[in-house]
Write a protein that holds these residues in place. Structure first.
Motif, PDB file in Angstrom:
ATOM      1  N   PHE A 146       1.764  -1.489  35.793  1.00 16.11           N
ATOM      2  CA  PHE A 146       0.789  -1.878  36.815  1.00 16.11           C
ATOM      3  C   PHE A 146      -0.637  -1.731  36.288  1.00 16.11           C
ATOM      4  O   PHE A 146      -1.515  -2.542  36.616  1.00 16.11           O
ATOM      5  CB  PHE A 146       0.970  -1.035  38.076  1.00 16.11           C
ATOM      6  CG  PHE A 146      -0.022  -1.376  39.158  1.00 16.11           C
ATOM      7  CD1 PHE A 146       0.017  -2.616  39.778  1.00 16.11           C
ATOM      8  CD2 PHE A 146      -1.012  -0.477  39.526  1.00 16.11           C
ATOM      9  CE1 PHE A 146      -0.911  -2.952  40.760  1.00 16.11           C
ATOM     10  CE2 PHE A 146      -1.943  -0.799  40.506  1.00 16.11           C
ATOM     11  CZ  PHE A 146      -1.886  -2.043  41.130  1.00 16.11           C
ATOM     12  N   ILE A 188      -1.430  -4.862  34.441  1.00 17.75           N
ATOM     13  CA  ILE A 188      -1.572  -5.975  35.391  1.00 17.75           C
ATOM     14  C   ILE A 188      -2.910  -5.862  36.112  1.00 17.75           C
ATOM     15  O   ILE A 188      -3.651  -6.831  36.261  1.00 17.75           O
ATOM     16  CB  ILE A 188      -0.400  -5.989  36.394  1.00 17.75           C
ATOM     17  CG1 ILE A 188       0.903  -6.368  35.672  1.00 17.75           C
ATOM     18  CG2 ILE A 188      -0.678  -6.942  37.552  1.00 17.75           C
ATOM     19  CD1 ILE A 188       2.149  -6.186  36.507  1.00 17.75           C
ATOM     20  N   LEU A 216      -3.803  -9.973  44.916  1.00 12.23           N
ATOM     21  CA  LEU A 216      -2.615  -9.107  44.921  1.00 12.23           C
ATOM     22  C   LEU A 216      -2.819  -7.981  45.920  1.00 12.23           C
ATOM     23  O   LEU A 216      -3.778  -7.212  45.837  1.00 12.23           O
ATOM     24  CB  LEU A 216      -2.366  -8.533  43.523  1.00 12.23           C
ATOM     25  CG  LEU A 216      -1.147  -7.597  43.402  1.00 12.23           C
ATOM     26  CD1 LEU A 216       0.140  -8.313  43.810  1.00 12.23           C
ATOM     27  CD2 LEU A 216      -1.020  -7.061  41.972  1.00 12.23           C
ATOM     28  N   TYR A 241       2.932 -11.605  37.748  1.00 14.85           N
ATOM     29  CA  TYR A 241       1.928 -10.840  38.486  1.00 14.85           C
ATOM     30  C   TYR A 241       0.513 -11.102  37.975  1.00 14.85           C
ATOM     31  O   TYR A 241      -0.456 -11.057  38.731  1.00 14.85           O
ATOM     32  CB  TYR A 241       2.253  -9.345  38.473  1.00 14.85           C
ATOM     33  CG  TYR A 241       3.182  -8.971  39.601  1.00 14.85           C
ATOM     34  CD1 TYR A 241       2.689  -8.740  40.887  1.00 14.85           C
ATOM     35  CD2 TYR A 241       4.546  -8.884  39.409  1.00 14.85           C
ATOM     36  CE1 TYR A 241       3.525  -8.426  41.938  1.00 14.85           C
ATOM     37  CE2 TYR A 241       5.405  -8.569  40.460  1.00 14.85           C
ATOM     38  CZ  TYR A 241       4.886  -8.341  41.722  1.00 14.85           C
ATOM     39  OH  TYR A 241       5.730  -8.039  42.771  1.00 14.85           O
ATOM     40  N   GLN A 242       0.380 -11.415  36.685  1.00 12.46           N
ATOM     41  CA  GLN A 242      -0.940 -11.722  36.140  1.00 12.46           C
ATOM     42  C   GLN A 242      -1.428 -13.106  36.568  1.00 12.46           C
ATOM     43  O   GLN A 242      -2.596 -13.436  36.357  1.00 12.46           O
ATOM     44  CB  GLN A 242      -0.914 -11.631  34.611  1.00 12.46           C
ATOM     45  CG  GLN A 242      -0.816 -10.188  34.106  1.00 12.46           C
ATOM     46  CD  GLN A 242      -0.850 -10.092  32.596  1.00 12.46           C
ATOM     47  OE1 GLN A 242      -0.621 -11.077  31.884  1.00 12.46           O
ATOM     48  NE2 GLN A 242      -1.125  -8.903  32.079  1.00 12.46           N
ATOM     49  N   PHE A 296       7.824  -3.649  44.265  1.00 11.48           N
ATOM     50  CA  PHE A 296       7.268  -3.846  42.926  1.00 11.48           C
ATOM     51  C   PHE A 296       8.057  -3.025  41.909  1.00 11.48           C
ATOM     52  O   PHE A 296       8.419  -3.512  40.827  1.00 11.48           O
ATOM     53  CB  PHE A 296       5.793  -3.424  42.918  1.00 11.48           C
ATOM     54  CG  PHE A 296       5.090  -3.620  41.595  1.00 11.48           C
ATOM     55  CD1 PHE A 296       4.347  -4.760  41.354  1.00 11.48           C
ATOM     56  CD2 PHE A 296       5.168  -2.647  40.597  1.00 11.48           C
ATOM     57  CE1 PHE A 296       3.683  -4.936  40.130  1.00 11.48           C
ATOM     58  CE2 PHE A 296       4.515  -2.811  39.382  1.00 11.48           C
ATOM     59  CZ  PHE A 296       3.776  -3.966  39.147  1.00 11.48           C
ATOM     60  N   TYR A 346      10.354  -4.381  38.843  1.00 10.33           N
ATOM     61  CA  TYR A 346      10.079  -3.971  37.469  1.00 10.33           C
ATOM     62  C   TYR A 346      11.341  -3.391  36.813  1.00 10.33           C
ATOM     63  O   TYR A 346      11.677  -3.742  35.676  1.00 10.33           O
ATOM     64  CB  TYR A 346       8.962  -2.932  37.428  1.00 10.33           C
ATOM     65  CG  TYR A 346       8.787  -2.306  36.058  1.00 10.33           C
ATOM     66  CD1 TYR A 346       8.318  -3.055  34.981  1.00 10.33           C
ATOM     67  CD2 TYR A 346       9.151  -0.971  35.833  1.00 10.33           C
ATOM     68  CE1 TYR A 346       8.191  -2.493  33.720  1.00 10.33           C
ATOM     69  CE2 TYR A 346       9.030  -0.414  34.574  1.00 10.33           C
ATOM     70  CZ  TYR A 346       8.547  -1.173  33.522  1.00 10.33           C
ATOM     71  OH  TYR A 346       8.442  -0.622  32.268  1.00 10.33           O
ATOM     72  N   ILE A 376      -1.397 -14.048  39.779  1.00  9.06           N
ATOM     73  CA  ILE A 376      -1.770 -13.955  41.195  1.00  9.06           C
ATOM     74  C   ILE A 376      -3.292 -13.890  41.344  1.00  9.06           C
ATOM     75  O   ILE A 376      -3.984 -13.223  40.575  1.00  9.06           O
ATOM     76  CB  ILE A 376      -1.109 -12.711  41.840  1.00  9.06           C
ATOM     77  CG1 ILE A 376       0.414 -12.780  41.706  1.00  9.06           C
ATOM     78  CG2 ILE A 376      -1.527 -12.572  43.297  1.00  9.06           C
ATOM     79  CD1 ILE A 376       1.048 -13.977  42.370  1.00  9.06           C
TER      80      ILE A 376
END
Length: 462
Positions: free
Chosen positions: A243, A246, A225, A219-220, A199, A203, A222
């Protein structure tokens, strides 16, 4: 409204709650609640104590509020009638906290372009599933919670679900098992397993390539997660900030978060407090080092699965001498098979002993309850006999509790046996002692250091 109505409404609430929590949790925290009345959009329920009220509000407020919204309506309020003095039947009314996010609420913003589910690789290891995860005392709670989440992702109170434990106790296996089961039951869900390290790399690349918005949007999108080794975010402020956003987006939109770490949230040095707070929102469960019985079961399962043949004598020896990690157990089996094949040697106790001595730093002798009592009493400058007395002096009580906690960690005795050997106490006293010491270790650094000193002395004994 009539009594029948508020009792009926609460009965309907209980039906939903029961589907979202383990049976023991339901019996402990929800069955004792008594519905008193429903009027002016407010449901009044009686709970037996202030502690009970605080625990419900800390652990289950989201579940309670979402359930009330579903059964009665989204303007429903919850009021607790708390028993503060049983002898005089004195009660006080306390309102439920208003911090819950209504599950139907949608986040305003642009639609996130999504990779089709069929094209999204969840990066799960299918070998790590519930069928191959061997259950024992040290992981029973964690497995139960994991299965509850796998059956109803984002619909239980276990969100986020945070597992912690030392290396090799099965965290990665368990979080993969959740993801694998969810994909089996809900193929339309977007499930992703990723290490904290990957991750962070992704990033960093997104910042370098000016594609951070795409990274966040992905990622938003998913549904489930799963992040492994979350402790690797420590000290990396920008990654933590990203993070954090997110995490908030997913949680507010009813998505499931599953995290694994080598230590409890309170021990995550270099992690922002706002993240640590969120890690504790749902369920924090520890996977402890496997007991001898669990190690034996794991060995038997692997040997059977791989079509091997080890004598019970060899299995017992490995189980009793390779104690810290499931990974070590599997490594030992592989090493023994390799030596047996290459040198054409029979798999016997002698070969097992030779391999174990090479791979594992074996203790010179097993730690006994007497060893523990002697080391603990020496550390606190107490006479050994003091620990067996009925003394309620603070230093004696704490020494006794520490001895019980260490006996549970270093021996395979039952709590009843430990209680009999340390102060002639019952098993409930031992369970309380272990819980007390464990909680103190997590919140008090000085106390944790003291326990570490005692453990170091234990390992140096003799």
């Amino acid at each position: 409204m009539s009594e029948l109505n508020h009792v009926g409404l609460w009965s309907r609430c209980l039906e939903i709650i029961r589907d979202n929590v383990p049976d023991q949790t339901y019996k402990t925290w929800f069955l004792p609640i008594i519905p008193l009345k429903y009027e002016d959009n407010t449901l009044v329920v009686q709970v037996p104590s202030q502690f009970f009220y605080e625990f419900l509000e800390d652990k289950f407020v989201d579940l309670l509020r979402k359930t009330l919204y579903k059964v009665i309506g989204d303007r429903t309020k919850l009021l607790y009638n708390v028993m503060v003095d049983k002898s005089s039947r004195t009660t006080v009314n306390l309102e439920s906290t208003p911090r819950t996010i209504i599950p139907q609420k949608k986040v305003i913003g642009k639609e996130i372009p999504q990779i089709p589910v069929a094209d999204l690789d969840p990066h799960l290891n299918p070998e790590y599933n519930f069928e191959t995860f061997i259950e024992g005392y040290s992981n029973k709670l964690s497995r139960s919670v994991a299965e509850a989440v796998a059956l109803n992702p984002a619909k239980t109170i276990f969100n986020p679900l945070f597992f912690h434990g030392t290396s090799g106790v099965g965290k990665t296996h368990l979080i993969n098992a959740i993801g694998t089961k969810i994909k089996e039951l809900y193929p339309e869900k977007r499930v992703l397993y990723v290490s904290a390290h990957l991750f962070q790399v992704q990033y960093t690349d997104s910042v370098r390539n000016n594609t951070t918005n795409d990274f966040i949007n992905f990622y938003q999108s998913i549904d489930v997660l799963i992040i492994d080794d979350i402790q690797e975010f420590a000290g990396v402020t920008k990654t933590q900030n990203t993070f954090f956003h997110i995490f908030n987006h997913l949680h507010q939109n009813g998505k499931q978060l599953i995290l694994a770490s080598d230590r409890a949230p309170v021990l995550l040095q270099g992690m922002e407090e706002r993240l640590i707070t969120r890690f504790k929102w749902g369920m924090v469960a520890e996977l402890e080092k496997p007991t001898v019985e669990l190690r034996r079961n794991i060995l038997n399962n692997k040997i059977h699965r791989d079509g091997l043949q080890f004598s019970s004598e060899v299995i017992d020896y490995i189980a009793e001498n390779v104690g810290d990690s499931v990974r070590d157990l599997e490594g030992i089996v592989i090493s023994i098979m390799a030596h047996s094949t290459i040198y054409n040697k029979e798999i016997d106790l002698e070969l097992a002993q030779r391999i174990v001595r090479k791979v594992v730093k074996s203790e010179s002798k097993a730690i006994t309850v007497d060893d523990i009592i002697n080391v603990v009493c020496k550390h606190f400058s107490l006479d050994v006999t003091a620990i067996h007395t009925k003394s309620r002096k603070r230093e004696v009580v704490q020494a006794r509790q520490i001895a019980m906690y260490l006996a549970k960690s270093y021996t395979d005795f039952s709590t009843a046996k430990i209680g009999a050997l340390i102060g002639n106490k019952d098993h409930a006293t031992v369970l309380h002692a272990c819980k007390t010491i464990k909680e103190l270790r997590e919140v008090d650094k000085a106390f944790r250091a003291e326990i570490d000193d005692i453990q170091t002395s234990l390992k140096k004994r003799g």
